[in-house]
Design an enzyme around this catalytic site. Structure first.
Site, short mmCIF file in Angstrom:
data_model
loop_
_atom_site.label_atom_id
_atom_site.label_comp_id
_atom_site.label_asym_id
_atom_site.label_seq_id
_atom_site.Cartn_x
_atom_site.Cartn_y
_atom_site.Cartn_z
N GLY A 31 0.80 -1.22 0.00
CA GLY A 31 0.00 0.00 0.00
C GLY A 31 0.83 1.27 0.00
CG LEU A 33 -1.25 1.62 -3.73
CD1 LEU A 33 -2.46 1.22 -4.55
CD2 LEU A 33 -0.21 0.50 -3.75
N GLY A 36 4.88 4.00 -9.18
CA GLY A 36 5.62 2.74 -9.37
C GLY A 36 4.67 1.56 -9.27
CG HIS A 37 2.85 0.58 -5.50
ND1 HIS A 37 3.01 1.65 -4.65
CD2 HIS A 37 3.52 -0.45 -4.92
CE1 HIS A 37 3.73 1.28 -3.60
NE2 HIS A 37 4.06 0.01 -3.74
N GLY A 147 8.48 -5.32 -8.93
CA GLY A 147 9.31 -4.21 -9.41
C GLY A 147 10.79 -4.47 -9.21
CE LYS A 149 12.87 1.80 -4.17
NZ LYS A 149 12.39 1.08 -3.03
NE ARG A 187 10.99 1.52 4.66
CZ ARG A 187 10.70 0.26 4.36
NH1 ARG A 187 10.64 -0.10 3.10
NH2 ARG A 187 10.50 -0.63 5.30
P1 AMP Z 1 5.86 -2.49 -1.82
O1 AMP Z 1 4.50 -1.91 -1.60
O2 AMP Z 1 6.97 -1.55 -1.50
O3 AMP Z 1 6.01 -3.85 -1.16
O4 AMP Z 1 5.98 -2.74 -3.37
C1 AMP Z 1 5.05 -3.52 -4.06
C2 AMP Z 1 5.61 -3.83 -5.43
O5 AMP Z 1 5.81 -2.61 -6.14
C3 AMP Z 1 6.96 -4.55 -5.37
O6 AMP Z 1 7.02 -5.52 -6.39
C4 AMP Z 1 7.92 -3.42 -5.62
O7 AMP Z 1 9.15 -3.84 -6.17
C5 AMP Z 1 7.15 -2.57 -6.61
N1 AMP Z 1 7.66 -1.20 -6.61
C6 AMP Z 1 7.91 -0.42 -5.52
N2 AMP Z 1 8.44 0.76 -5.92
C7 AMP Z 1 8.54 0.72 -7.27
C8 AMP Z 1 9.03 1.62 -8.27
N3 AMP Z 1 9.54 2.81 -7.94
N4 AMP Z 1 8.97 1.23 -9.56
C9 AMP Z 1 8.48 0.01 -9.90
N5 AMP Z 1 8.00 -0.89 -9.01
C10 AMP Z 1 8.05 -0.55 -7.71
#
Ligand code: AMP
Length: 280
Positions: A31, A33, A36-37, A147, A149, A187
């Site tokens: 979340g 969001l 990127g998400h 991602g 990332k 973050r």
């Molecule tokens: P998170 O909510 O941080 O666990 O991320 C969920 C998904 O979104 C994971 O597969 C991350 O790698 C992807 N993600 C997070 N930040 C980015 C970004 N800047 N660009 C592409 N994907 C991302």
């Protein structure tokens, strides 16, 4: 958009959709969001009949209680953003639904989890492995989107899919960045305006390291250059900078050792821990 908080009702809905022959693209998230998400959701939408996004701040992958406490939670806005990009299903379970009891299962991903994030966040990838396995079992997607990332997480999930024979296609999507190069991250919301101005320094150092290596500098020279830049920057505390092979993220000593190189950084900016990487 259909919103589910219970595993049973989500399963029931997805079973019906799959009986109609629909393919399911799945994007797991924690979340808060950002674009990127949403880029993952958009990619999933293009290749699948139905797109499912989960929003679950997984307590078992946090090795630091404060990090878990301050992790941003913005479910109402997340839901609106998902609806706006045409996501079909949001799965947002409470902790008790995902973990009626604390899981006893432990994953060990071998050398892949002993480096970088695994070294600095003990237990992190075990938590990731458990939650992603549970989500894959619940959603049973045709394709799952992650991602770059979180490069090490992608490699861990790749291994998980292989070792447990999950019947799905894994798709790794490029890192989305702000205009100044900062990798988008939930973050980033915890940064002060002053810290936000400093934050692109991480990506600048990755770019600098890439240029140094491509210009023929050794790995040691490049690392020394990056360590010194972080020493001189009072805003950051560097956890690691690694020149690594892109399969196992093992440190590279001399350059022509591998075809593809991953440069990975983790650093604290104040209390916020940021990670980023480039692969070339
Ligand atoms: P998170 O909510 O941080 O666990 O991320 C969920 C998904 O979104 C994971 O597969 C991350 O790698 C992807 N993600 C997070 N930040 C980015 C970004 N800047 N660009 C592409 N994907 C991302």
């Amino acid at each position: 958009m259909n919103i589910f908080t219970e595993i049973a009702s989500l399963r029931h809905f997805l079973d019906e959709q799959k009986r109609k022959g629909k393919s399911v693209g799945f994007v797991p998230t924690m979340g808060a969001l950002h674009q990127g998400h949403l880029s993952l959701i958009e990619t999933a939408r293009r290749a699948n009949d139905l797109t499912v996004c989960s929003v679950f701040v997984n307590p078992t992958q946090f090795n630091n209680l404060n990090d878990l406490a301050v992790y941003p939670r913005t479910l109402a806005t997340d839901s609106q953003m998902l609806e706006a990009v045409g996501c079909d299903v949001l799965f947002a379970p409470p902790d008790k639904e995902m973990y009626p009891a604390l899981p006893q299962l432990k994953f060990d991903f071998g050398n892949l989890e002993r480096v970088l994030e695994g070294e600095f966040r003990p237990g992190h990838f075990n938590g990731v492995g458990v939650v992603v396995s549970k989500l894959f079992h619940i959603v049973q997607p045709s394709r799952a989107y992650f991602g770059q990332k979180d490069l090490q997480q992608c490699l861990i999930i790749k291994r998980l899919v292989k070792d447990l024979s999950f019947d799905l296609e894994l798709i790794i999507c490029p890192t989305m960045r702000e205009i100044d190069g900062l990798a988008m991250s939930s973050r980033n919301r915890n940064l002060t305006p002053e810290q936000r101005i400093q934050a692109p320094f991480i990506y600048e150092q990755l770019q600098k390291a890439k240029t140094m290596l491509q210009a023929g500098n050794s790995v040691a020279e490049t690392q020394a250059g990056i360590y010194q830049a972080f020493e001189e920057n009072i805003h950051f505390k560097l956890e690691y900078f690694s020149v690594a092979d892109v399969e196992m993220l093992a440190p590279i000593v001399a350059l022509p050792q591998v075809q593809s190189i991953a440069l990975c950084i983790a650093a604290f900016l104040g209390k916020t821990r940021l990670i980023d990487n480039v692969v070339f």
